[in-house]
Design a protein around this motif. Structure first.
Motif, PDB file in Angstrom:
ATOM      1  N   ASP A   1       0.831  -1.207   0.000  1.00  0.00           N
ATOM      2  CA  ASP A   1       0.000   0.000   0.000  1.00  0.00           C
ATOM      3  C   ASP A   1       0.868   1.260   0.000  1.00  0.00           C
ATOM      4  O   ASP A   1       0.594   2.224  -0.721  1.00  0.00           O
ATOM      5  N   GLN A   2       1.932   1.217   0.784  1.00  0.00           N
ATOM      6  CA  GLN A   2       2.847   2.373   0.806  1.00  0.00           C
ATOM      7  C   GLN A   2       3.511   2.554  -0.550  1.00  0.00           C
ATOM      8  O   GLN A   2       3.687   3.679  -1.017  1.00  0.00           O
ATOM      9  N   MET A   3       3.889   1.460  -1.183  1.00  0.00           N
ATOM     10  CA  MET A   3       4.552   1.565  -2.487  1.00  0.00           C
ATOM     11  C   MET A   3       3.599   2.075  -3.565  1.00  0.00           C
ATOM     12  O   MET A   3       4.021   2.709  -4.520  1.00  0.00           O
ATOM     13  N   ARG A   4       2.306   1.767  -3.408  1.00  0.00           N
ATOM     14  CA  ARG A   4       1.324   2.227  -4.392  1.00  0.00           C
ATOM     15  C   ARG A   4       0.901   3.670  -4.145  1.00  0.00           C
ATOM     16  O   ARG A   4       0.280   4.290  -5.007  1.00  0.00           O
ATOM     17  N   HIS A   5       1.206   4.176  -2.976  1.00  0.00           N
ATOM     18  CA  HIS A   5       0.808   5.540  -2.634  1.00  0.00           C
ATOM     19  C   HIS A   5       2.005   6.289  -2.061  1.00  0.00           C
ATOM     20  O   HIS A   5       1.958   6.802  -0.946  1.00  0.00           O
ATOM     21  N   LYS A   6       3.070   6.343  -2.818  1.00  0.00           N
ATOM     22  CA  LYS A   6       4.285   6.997  -2.352  1.00  0.00           C
ATOM     23  C   LYS A   6       4.042   8.493  -2.192  1.00  0.00           C
ATOM     24  O   LYS A   6       3.234   9.101  -2.906  1.00  0.00           O
ATOM     25  N   GLN A   7       4.768   9.055  -1.264  1.00  0.00           N
ATOM     26  CA  GLN A   7       4.663  10.485  -0.993  1.00  0.00           C
ATOM     27  C   GLN A   7       6.021  11.138  -1.247  1.00  0.00           C
ATOM     28  O   GLN A   7       7.050  10.624  -0.820  1.00  0.00           O
ATOM     29  N   PRO A   8       6.043  12.260  -1.940  1.00  0.00           N
ATOM     30  CA  PRO A   8       7.330  12.901  -2.239  1.00  0.00           C
ATOM     31  C   PRO A   8       7.982  13.472  -0.989  1.00  0.00           C
ATOM     32  O   PRO A   8       7.319  14.065  -0.146  1.00  0.00           O
ATOM     33  N   THR A   9       9.267  13.238  -0.890  1.00  0.00           N
ATOM     34  CA  THR A   9      10.042  13.843   0.188  1.00  0.00           C
ATOM     35  C   THR A   9      11.299  14.454  -0.412  1.00  0.00           C
ATOM     36  O   THR A   9      11.669  14.157  -1.557  1.00  0.00           O
ATOM     37  N   GLY A  10      11.979  15.294   0.355  1.00  0.00           N
ATOM     38  CA  GLY A  10      13.223  15.887  -0.127  1.00  0.00           C
ATOM     39  C   GLY A  10      13.020  16.596  -1.445  1.00  0.00           C
ATOM     40  O   GLY A  10      12.023  17.282  -1.672  1.00  0.00           O
ATOM     41  N   LYS A  11      13.952  16.384  -2.367  1.00  0.00           N
ATOM     42  CA  LYS A  11      13.879  17.112  -3.637  1.00  0.00           C
ATOM     43  C   LYS A  11      12.697  16.677  -4.502  1.00  0.00           C
ATOM     44  O   LYS A  11      12.308  17.406  -5.428  1.00  0.00           O
ATOM     45  N   CYS A  12      12.118  15.498  -4.226  1.00  0.00           N
ATOM     46  CA  CYS A  12      10.942  15.066  -4.978  1.00  0.00           C
ATOM     47  C   CYS A  12       9.765  16.011  -4.776  1.00  0.00           C
ATOM     48  O   CYS A  12       8.903  16.131  -5.643  1.00  0.00           O
ATOM     49  N   SER A  13       9.711  16.659  -3.600  1.00  0.00           N
ATOM     50  CA  SER A  13       8.567  17.493  -3.257  1.00  0.00           C
ATOM     51  C   SER A  13       8.373  18.644  -4.227  1.00  0.00           C
ATOM     52  O   SER A  13       7.260  19.135  -4.409  1.00  0.00           O
TER      53      SER A  13
END
Lengths: 335, 105
Positions: free
Chosen positions: A291-303
């Motif tokens: 579930d976490q892999m299907r709903h990843k959240q941007p962190t760091g430079k991804c944001s």
């Protein structure tokens, strides 16, 4: 009539990468599986598990290991998979594929076999794989497979030994008549992690590699050069109409180890179930990690990255291996 | 007359749980039925999700012409024929462009 623009969670994986053993006759410097269990499911139990996967809706199984051909009953298992309606393929080092074996693989129902070759230079490949003569055997295996009517691919793990040899690898692949050349981005798992400093490229080097590789891809029409890695979204090269963004692991596919342990992919060593004891659809539907892999959240430079919607942080396995956080930016990201 | 030939390398399956939900939605006259992915197609690294109408077309299209496909779908769904024909052509052309099928004589 296509709903491909909407995120869809499938009711079961489409495909499974299935390690049928962990024994191997090579000693590759980047091997991800040396620390895995050597326990193997017996033939009847393995077939029960394959039946379970087919009933759940799995369409194809890619056999691996270790070296899957070291498993003596592989052909029998493969034949039964065909009866189950599963499309089967395999990744092999090629050492055990002579003309007779290639014909037997065809008879057993293999539609495609991928052979691991990491250099056009025999001595470099042999050294990297820890097996003298392995390049010659791998090259011959491709020829035998093609003669037997099996589609072939070459799997090349890109790292410091071969990143500057794109044109040579392409020329080599064309000479062998392989249908596809897969350039795999280096995964930092198992021995790959242990030898990362020696083998891995820097983010800038990865960018330069992919730019050159895409130029090569566009220049040839008789060879399918596959560069499929979520990080290629940074170059705007991902298929933006596919329903799957980022990594396909846990969205289209799962990995099963030789002892039946289920992981999201072969490079993420987190066990989410076991095919022997667990209902596959339930694992697929209820695993917190999936579930976490299907709903990843941007962190760091991804944001703040404009490519995140396509890339979704790149390869989750690399992020997890090197930072301990699956939402961390892919360490290979050059953005 | 052009007929449709599905790419034999395409892997596909119906998502039976979603299909049941879509059929119930259709019976209720719920517009959301068209948003549900009732089958998934996979080929060459591309994955497509088809709604209930797309799934029906995919299932029957092998060896049929556009006219034959439209005629068959009209027996299964209450839709305007001209609108359906336009949608079928666009849908199949899109699949052809993506390599999931081809047209033959």
């Amino acid at each position: 009539m296509g709903t491909e623009e909407r995120e869809v969670v499938l009711q079961a994986p489409l495909t499974i990468n299935w390690a049928v053993n962990n024994s191997c006759n090579f000693a590759c410097r980047h091997c991800y599986s040396r620390e895995d269990s050597h326990d193997e499911l017996g033939q009847e139990l393995l077939l029960d598990c394959l039946r379970k996967a087919a009933r759940a809706g799995v369409l194809s199984v890619n056999f691996g290991g270790g070296e899957p051909l070291l498993r003596r009953d592989l052909l029998q298992i493969a034949s039964r998979c065909r009866e189950l309606g599963l499309r089967i393929s395999m990744n092999s080092n090629g050492w055990l594929i002579d003309a007779e074996m290639a014909a037997a693989l065809k008879e057993a129902g293999f539609s495609k076999v991928g052979i691991s070759i990491d250099s056009h230079l025999p001595e470099l490949h042999d050294h990297f794989r820890g097996m003298p003569g392995s390049h010659a055997r791998a090259t011959e295996a491709l020829m035998h497979l093609k003669h037997a009517g099996i589609s072939t691919s070459i799997s090349t793990v890109i790292c410091r030994i071969n990143c500057d040899s794109i044109d040579e690898l392409v020329a080599f692949a064309r000479e062998t008549g392989a249908g596809q050349l897969n350039f795999h981005n280096f995964k930092c798992s198992g021995l790959g992690l242990a030898h990362k400093d020696e083998l891995d490229l820097s983010p800038q080097e990865w960018k330069e590699f992919y730019q050159r590789a895409y130029a090569a891809k566009r220049s040839v029409s008789d060879l399918d050069i596959s560069l499929d890695d979520p990080i290629i979204a940074l170059l705007g090269e991902r298929d933006t109409e596919s329903m799957v963004k980022g990594s396909v692991c846990g969205k289209l596919s799962l990995n099963i180890k030789s002892n039946g342990d289920i992981t999201p992919c072969g490079f993420i060593p987190v066990v989410i179930g076991n095919i022997v004891t667990d209902d596959l659809r339930r694992v697929w539907r209820e695993s917190p990690l999936l579930d976490q892999m299907r709903h990843k959240q941007p962190t760091g430079k991804c944001s703040s990255c404009s490519k995140y919607a396509e890339c979704l942080g790149g390869c989750t396995a690399r992020a997890l291996a090197l930072t301990g956080e699956l939402n961390a930016p892919d360490p290979h990201c050059w953005g | 007359m052009r007929t449709v030939k599905r790419n034999p390398d395409v892997l596909w399956r119906e998502e039976d749980e979603v299909l049941a939900e879509a059929r119930q939605a259709l019976e209720r006259g719920d517009d959301d039925a068209g948003e549900l992915g009732t089958s998934v197609l996979f080929s060459g690294g591309t994955v497509l999700s088809l709604n209930i109408l797309g799934t029906e077309i995919w299932q029957i299209c092998q060896g049929l012409s556009i006219d034959e496909i439209v005629a068959e779908i009209l027996t299964r769904f209450e839709v305007d024929e001209d609108e359906l024909r336009g949608d079928v052509v666009a849908f199949l052309d899109d699949l052809e462009q993506k390599g999931f099928l081809s047209y033959g004589d």
